[in-house]
Design a protein around this motif. Structure first.
Motif, PDB file in Angstrom:
ATOM      1  N   ALA B 164       0.840  -1.213   0.000  1.00 43.80           N
ATOM      2  CA  ALA B 164       0.000   0.000   0.000  1.00 43.80           C
ATOM      3  C   ALA B 164       0.867   1.252   0.000  1.00 43.80           C
ATOM      4  O   ALA B 164       1.867   1.313   0.716  1.00 43.80           O
ATOM      5  CB  ALA B 164      -0.899  -0.006   1.225  1.00 43.80           C
ATOM      6  N   LYS B 165       0.476   2.244  -0.816  1.00 47.08           N
ATOM      7  CA  LYS B 165       1.334   3.430  -0.882  1.00 47.08           C
ATOM      8  C   LYS B 165       0.723   4.659  -0.224  1.00 47.08           C
ATOM      9  O   LYS B 165       1.402   5.665  -0.070  1.00 47.08           O
ATOM     10  CB  LYS B 165       1.724   3.723  -2.333  1.00 47.08           C
ATOM     11  N   TYR B 166      -0.552   4.599   0.161  1.00 50.21           N
ATOM     12  CA  TYR B 166      -1.162   5.807   0.722  1.00 50.21           C
ATOM     13  C   TYR B 166      -1.240   5.756   2.248  1.00 50.21           C
ATOM     14  O   TYR B 166      -1.077   4.703   2.857  1.00 50.21           O
ATOM     15  CB  TYR B 166      -2.543   6.032   0.117  1.00 50.21           C
ATOM     16  N   LYS B 167      -1.549   6.911   2.802  1.00 47.35           N
ATOM     17  CA  LYS B 167      -1.495   7.065   4.261  1.00 47.35           C
ATOM     18  C   LYS B 167      -2.695   6.438   4.974  1.00 47.35           C
ATOM     19  O   LYS B 167      -2.626   6.141   6.159  1.00 47.35           O
ATOM     20  CB  LYS B 167      -1.423   8.563   4.574  1.00 47.35           C
ATOM     21  N   TYR B 168      -3.795   6.259   4.270  1.00 51.48           N
ATOM     22  CA  TYR B 168      -4.983   5.671   4.901  1.00 51.48           C
ATOM     23  C   TYR B 168      -5.291   4.324   4.253  1.00 51.48           C
ATOM     24  O   TYR B 168      -5.224   4.192   3.040  1.00 51.48           O
ATOM     25  CB  TYR B 168      -6.176   6.624   4.813  1.00 51.48           C
ATOM     26  N   ILE B 169      -5.622   3.369   5.099  1.00 48.58           N
ATOM     27  CA  ILE B 169      -5.847   2.003   4.646  1.00 48.58           C
ATOM     28  C   ILE B 169      -7.292   1.634   4.929  1.00 48.58           C
ATOM     29  O   ILE B 169      -7.751   1.725   6.068  1.00 48.58           O
ATOM     30  CB  ILE B 169      -4.941   1.011   5.420  1.00 48.58           C
ATOM     31  N   CYS B 170      -7.973   1.223   3.879  1.00 49.40           N
ATOM     32  CA  CYS B 170      -9.358   0.788   4.064  1.00 49.40           C
ATOM     33  C   CYS B 170      -9.399  -0.717   3.783  1.00 49.40           C
ATOM     34  O   CYS B 170      -9.052  -1.149   2.687  1.00 49.40           O
ATOM     35  CB  CYS B 170     -10.255   1.551   3.092  1.00 49.40           C
ATOM     36  N   VAL B 171      -9.782  -1.496   4.784  1.00 54.59           N
ATOM     37  CA  VAL B 171      -9.838  -2.951   4.596  1.00 54.59           C
ATOM     38  C   VAL B 171     -11.296  -3.368   4.453  1.00 54.59           C
ATOM     39  O   VAL B 171     -12.132  -3.013   5.290  1.00 54.59           O
ATOM     40  CB  VAL B 171      -9.201  -3.691   5.796  1.00 54.59           C
ATOM     41  N   ILE B 172     -11.584  -4.070   3.369  1.00 56.76           N
ATOM     42  CA  ILE B 172     -12.959  -4.581   3.202  1.00 56.76           C
ATOM     43  C   ILE B 172     -12.896  -6.083   2.906  1.00 56.76           C
ATOM     44  O   ILE B 172     -11.857  -6.594   2.505  1.00 56.76           O
ATOM     45  CB  ILE B 172     -13.753  -3.849   2.089  1.00 56.76           C
ATOM     46  N   GLY B 257     -13.909  -6.091  10.167  1.00 51.12           N
ATOM     47  CA  GLY B 257     -13.122  -6.453   8.994  1.00 51.12           C
ATOM     48  C   GLY B 257     -13.887  -6.222   7.701  1.00 51.12           C
ATOM     49  O   GLY B 257     -13.296  -6.065   6.633  1.00 51.12           O
ATOM     50  N   GLY B 258     -15.218  -6.184   7.773  1.00 54.90           N
ATOM     51  CA  GLY B 258     -16.048  -5.945   6.583  1.00 54.90           C
ATOM     52  C   GLY B 258     -15.833  -4.565   6.008  1.00 54.90           C
ATOM     53  O   GLY B 258     -15.882  -4.361   4.791  1.00 54.90           O
ATOM     54  N   PHE B 259     -15.589  -3.600   6.875  1.00 52.56           N
ATOM     55  CA  PHE B 259     -15.236  -2.253   6.436  1.00 52.56           C
ATOM     56  C   PHE B 259     -14.556  -1.529   7.592  1.00 52.56           C
ATOM     57  O   PHE B 259     -15.180  -1.273   8.622  1.00 52.56           O
ATOM     58  CB  PHE B 259     -16.460  -1.441   5.989  1.00 52.56           C
ATOM     59  N   GLY B 260     -13.320  -1.210   7.415  1.00 59.43           N
ATOM     60  CA  GLY B 260     -12.593  -0.461   8.448  1.00 59.43           C
ATOM     61  C   GLY B 260     -11.522   0.390   7.820  1.00 59.43           C
ATOM     62  O   GLY B 260     -10.857  -0.037   6.867  1.00 59.43           O
ATOM     63  N   LEU B 261     -11.397   1.605   8.305  1.00 60.61           N
ATOM     64  CA  LEU B 261     -10.375   2.504   7.771  1.00 60.61           C
ATOM     65  C   LEU B 261      -9.376   2.834   8.873  1.00 60.61           C
ATOM     66  O   LEU B 261      -9.778   3.173   9.985  1.00 60.61           O
ATOM     67  CB  LEU B 261     -11.030   3.784   7.252  1.00 60.61           C
ATOM     68  N   TRP B 262      -8.101   2.712   8.551  1.00 61.29           N
ATOM     69  CA  TRP B 262      -7.044   2.959   9.538  1.00 61.29           C
ATOM     70  C   TRP B 262      -5.998   3.898   8.977  1.00 61.29           C
ATOM     71  O   TRP B 262      -5.763   3.917   7.773  1.00 61.29           O
ATOM     72  CB  TRP B 262      -6.335   1.645   9.910  1.00 61.29           C
ATOM     73  N   ARG B 263      -5.330   4.603   9.889  1.00 59.88           N
ATOM     74  CA  ARG B 263      -4.182   5.397   9.448  1.00 59.88           C
ATOM     75  C   ARG B 263      -2.987   4.467   9.430  1.00 59.88           C
ATOM     76  O   ARG B 263      -2.718   3.771  10.408  1.00 59.88           O
ATOM     77  CB  ARG B 263      -3.965   6.579  10.401  1.00 59.88           C
ATOM     78  N   LYS B 264      -2.272   4.491   8.311  1.00 58.47           N
ATOM     79  CA  LYS B 264      -1.245   3.465   8.094  1.00 58.47           C
ATOM     80  C   LYS B 264      -0.120   3.512   9.125  1.00 58.47           C
ATOM     81  O   LYS B 264       0.367   2.471   9.564  1.00 58.47           O
ATOM     82  CB  LYS B 264      -0.662   3.588   6.679  1.00 58.47           C
TER      83      LYS B 264
END
Lengths: 391, 473
Positions: B164-172, B257-264
């Motif tokens: 991943a290259k961006y600062k925010y990670i969205c896992v779905i 885990g179905g939808f979560g956004l984290w700061r990398k």
């Protein structure tokens, strides 16, 4: 023993059942009323649309506004000017303009200003604040500036948006002050200011020498919206800022401004102590000078930071035709990391490489393919077998 | 003698049961009231916010979306297309093929026109063996990482984090369809204070029965299958009766885990997802709470939003449901045990004083209280210790407590959301009323199985068996 408790529990059951029925019935009634009110609201908007249509068809009588418009609320006003109910009723530009005029002529600004100051009903207050913004009357800025400094973060947030809507030099001044004093909202405020460009730069440049480096970062970024040469010079000066974040932001801005005179400056920044600045300098050089800067960029493959090298690779991918001779030279060399980066650049360029090779004469093409093959047979196969239709 | 012992045990269990249900009712009533206000606030923010401003700004933060997939041939096409077609200025989609043995890779290749590329891969976190990195010819912002199975879903997400290259990670999840404006809505909250907001979860619903074509939902027709309706009701209870209000107190129980956004940077500092647990999302949320407590001067926040972010597939039969809930129960027990140091620890504020006690009483030990109450009332009635009157009174108490919690949460949900028709809400209210008669037994059984397996330290991640999807024409 249980009989006693049973009687208490039976009473609790009765309470629970009553509560359950109350919630259920309230919920059902609420939904019925909510849907009915939504329909009524749509009807009201349709009536406004109908009245506006009639007014527009009778030129010269636009100063005579009908009650459906005069009685409209702040929320109706936002519905009309933003088309947020567009799936049911849509207002075109002339209808919106006429509605605004009627709304103002009906003396609604005073009513909105008074609502915008009230603290009791927060969301009505925010409706009024947003409506004041959409009216775009500079006289509303006093009320909006007060609400901008409210302790309630929602009121403050939407006031910033409303001030942005007013879109005058004074609103830029208020927002720049807000950006300086409210660190948490800097990104959002910068987005609002950006939407007001290019009129913002006279005000923004005053913050380019602020004590706070983060304010200078945002000033540098916002100055990239400038169209005037004098501000480009200011951005160039910021590339020598003591803070690496400001220097990196200046590189970013120079790239956006596509400042052709900044090559010397950016080349100097390729030797900066901070990898972050060097990375942004690579990106800026790649964007402004493209293929002409390939020798300087290739040199940066010796950088100690992988993120800088990654940016060089991206530059090679973006300008693969001019990078190809350097890639071939490096693939014949001994620097394993450089070879790996070159192979990645070739591969990630997709069908572009194949297309370039197909344009070459056979010996030149074979020479290149052999060099690639000597490094990685699979890569050579992928490149030669790729189509060239997407260049 | 036996009758006396039984009566004495019954007394104790009755007190426990009575106290347990009263506590649960009070907890949910309190949090639903808070949740009502918080959900309304978020909903109003959503209506008023200027999303075009966010969309067109060059300062809008970029997001990497990670989709771990193992044997997801039925869903992966729609899931990935819903991601690539998002309304958001800059984002990348990283699909992790976690050693699929079905046609997942073929479906992906067809949908994305993939080619293998040489790519720099830095192994920051445990991820299993990465075999290939592929790029899409059709969508330049899509990368597929093909890896051999290992380290469960956590390993797959970690592989995504590695590229991943961006600062925010969205896992779905790979069986998840994103709403087109999801990232705008979620990132609008981040943009308000990017220094403090480090994690966001949002409400999601069940996609079963919807008509979907190329990642777009054509028709939101909710299934009337009681198993799915009960799951919808459970999600509503969980979000509107718990999570939304908890997040106001800094006590977000789970970013799913179905939808979560984290700061990398936070995920990096924490060393990525852990494969030591049955699944990864709950443990990561707890670990982030630990991180927040250790960095309390930074005043980090985790939020839960009330709007539909994604639609996910729910188990539509009892066997799949039991398998899913067994897994959830195991990870709950494992996580609560691992983070027991937070319990009633004032350093963890809402998490230590509210959420973890709730987890311990309701999610971990609750199953013992519920099962023993049911068994006791049943056997007591059968052996003639209790009269039918006692049996029915206590049974109705359990049934009504549960029904009231459902009705309150449903009220909090339906006040702002217009997703369900009136008929569907009435149907939910009815099913909510009789939940203790039917559905509760199934989930209690699953939770019991999960608890036993957790005690046996079985930490495997079993994917539940899906029913074949009907193709949308």
């Amino acid at each position: 023993m249980f009989t006693h408790y049973t009687s208490i529990v039976a009473k609790i059951n009765l309470l629970l059942l009553t509560a359950y029925l109350v919630f259920s019935v309230t919920l059902v009634l609420y939904i019925i009323v909510r849907d009915w009110r939504a329909k009524r609201h749509i009807k009201r908007l349709l009536k406004i649309k109908h009245d506006l249509f009639k007014l527009l068809l009778a030129p010269g009588s636009s100063d005579v506004c009908v009650p459906s418009i005069e009685n409209a609320t702040a929320s109706d006003f936002i519905d009309v000017v933003t088309n947020r109910q567009r799936y049911s009723v849509f207002f075109n530009e002339s209808e919106q303009q006429l509605f605004k005029e009627c709304f103002i002529n009906a003396g609604k600004i005073k009513m909105l200003e008074s609502l915008a100051k009230k603290r009791a009903k927060k969301w009505r207050r925010i409706d009024a604040i947003m409506a004041l913004g959409y009216i775009q009357d500079e006289s509303a800025l006093d009320a909006l500036e007060k609400s901008l400094h409210s302790k309630d973060e929602d009121v403050s947030y939407f006031s910033a948006q409303a001030i942005g809507q007013v879109s005058t030099m004074r609103s830029v001044h208020i927002l720049m002050d807000f950006l300086k004093t409210t660190p948490s909202m800097r990104r959002k405020t910068a987005s609002i200011l950006e939407s007001l460009s290019p009129n913002i730069t006279d005000e923004v440049v005053k913050f380019a020498d602020d004590k706070d480096p983060e304010v200078r970062v945002w000033a540098a970024k916002l100055l990239s919206k400038s169209v005037s040469k004098k501000y480009v010079k200011k951005v160039e000066a910021m590339a020598g800022d003591p803070s690496p974040d400001v220097r990196a932001a200046a590189c970013e801005s120079l790239a956006r401004l596509e400042d052709k005179d900044s090559k010397g400056l950016l080349k100097k920044l390729l030797k900066d102590d901070s990898w972050f600045v060097r990375m942004h300098a690579v990106r800026a050089i790649s964007r402004i000078f493209g293929k002409d800067a390939m020798p300087e960029l290739i040199e940066q493959l010796n950088d100690g930071s992988l993120l800088v090298i990654e940016s060089v690779k991206q530059a090679m991918v973006n300008h693969i035709e001019s990078a190809l001779p350097y890639i071939i030279k490096l693939l014949k060399g001994t620097d394993e990391l450089a070879k790996k980066i070159c192979a990645e650049a070739l591969d990630q360029s997709g069908r572009a490489v194949s297309s370039i090779l197909n344009k070459m004469d056979k010996p030149a093409k074979d020479n290149i393919v052999e060099t690639i093959r000597s490094y990685n047979n699979n890569l050579a196969e992928r490149i030669t077998s790729a189509g060239s239709d997407e260049i | 003698m036996i009758r006396e012992i039984f009566t004495s045990i019954s007394n104790t269990v009755f007190y426990m049961m009575f106290g347990y249900f009263l506590l649960m009712l009070t907890y949910y009533a309190f949090l639903t009231m808070i949740g009502l206000a918080e959900a309304r606030r978020r909903w109003r923010q959503n209506i008023m916010d200027d999303y075009p401003l966010l969309y067109f700004s060059s300062f809008t933060l970029s997001v990497s979306i990670i989709i771990p997939a193992r044997n997801e041939e039925d869903w992966i096409h729609d899931s990935v297309l819903s991601a690539v077609n998002l309304n958001y200025p800059e984002f990348e989609v990283i699909v992790i093929d976690d050693g699929s043995t079905d046609k997942t890779v073929e479906v992906l290749t067809k949908a994305l026109d993939l080619r293998v590329v040489e790519a720099h891969y830095v192994k920051h976190f445990k991820d299993g063996k990465v075999q290939n990195i592929l790029k899409s010819n059709k969508y330049p912002n899509v990368t597929v990482v093909s890896k051999s199975p290992g380290f469960k879903k956590a390993g797959a997400v970690n592989a995504g984090l590695n590229v991943a290259k961006y600062k925010y990670i969205c896992v779905i999840d790979a069986d998840t369809i994103l709403e087109p404006d999801t990232l705008l809505k979620v990132m609008a909250q981040v943009e308000k204070d990017p220094e403090k907001v480090i994690g966001i979860g949002s409400y999601f619903g069940l996609v079963n029965g919807f008509k979907i074509k190329d990642g777009r939902i054509l028709d939101h027709s909710f299934s009337y299958n009681p198993i799915l309706v009960y799951q919808n009701l459970e999600y509503i209870r969980s979000f509107f009766g718990n999570r939304i209000a908890s997040s106001k107190f800094g006590a977000t129980p789970n970013i799913a885990g179905g939808f979560g956004l984290w700061r990398k940077d936070v995920l990096y500092e924490l060393g990525g997802y852990s494969a030591a647990f049955t699944c990864e999302d709950l443990e990561m949320t707890f670990r982030v709470h630990d991180y927040i407590a250790k960095n309390k001067e930074k005043k980090y926040k985790m939020l839960t939003l009330p709007y539909y972010a994604v639609w996910t597939e729910g188990p539509s039969n009892i066997r799949s449901l039991v398998s899913q809930r067994d897994r959830w129960q195991r990870v709950t027990n494992e996580t609560v045990w691992s983070y027991r140091h937070m319990l009633f620890n004032p350093k963890y504020k809402g998490m230590g004083m509210l959420t973890l006690p709730y987890f311990l009483i309701y999610e971990v030990f609750g199953i013992f209280v519920e099962v023993s109450s049911l068994l006791l009332i049943g056997t007591g009635f059968l052996f003639g210790v209790f009269s039918a009157h006692v049996f029915l009174t206590y049974f109705f108490f359990m049934l009504l407590s549960q029904a009231l919690v459902s009705a309150m949460s449903l009220f909090a949900f339906a006040r702002d959301q217009k997703a369900f028709r009136l008929k569907y809400i009435v149907y939910m209210l009815f099913l909510g009323m009789i939940e203790t008669l039917c559905y509760r037994w199934i989930t209690s059984f699953a939770r019991l199985v999960g608890t036993i397996r957790a005690l046996l330290n079985q930490r495997t991640f079993e994917q539940y068996i899906r029913e074949k999807r009907a193709k949308t024409q």
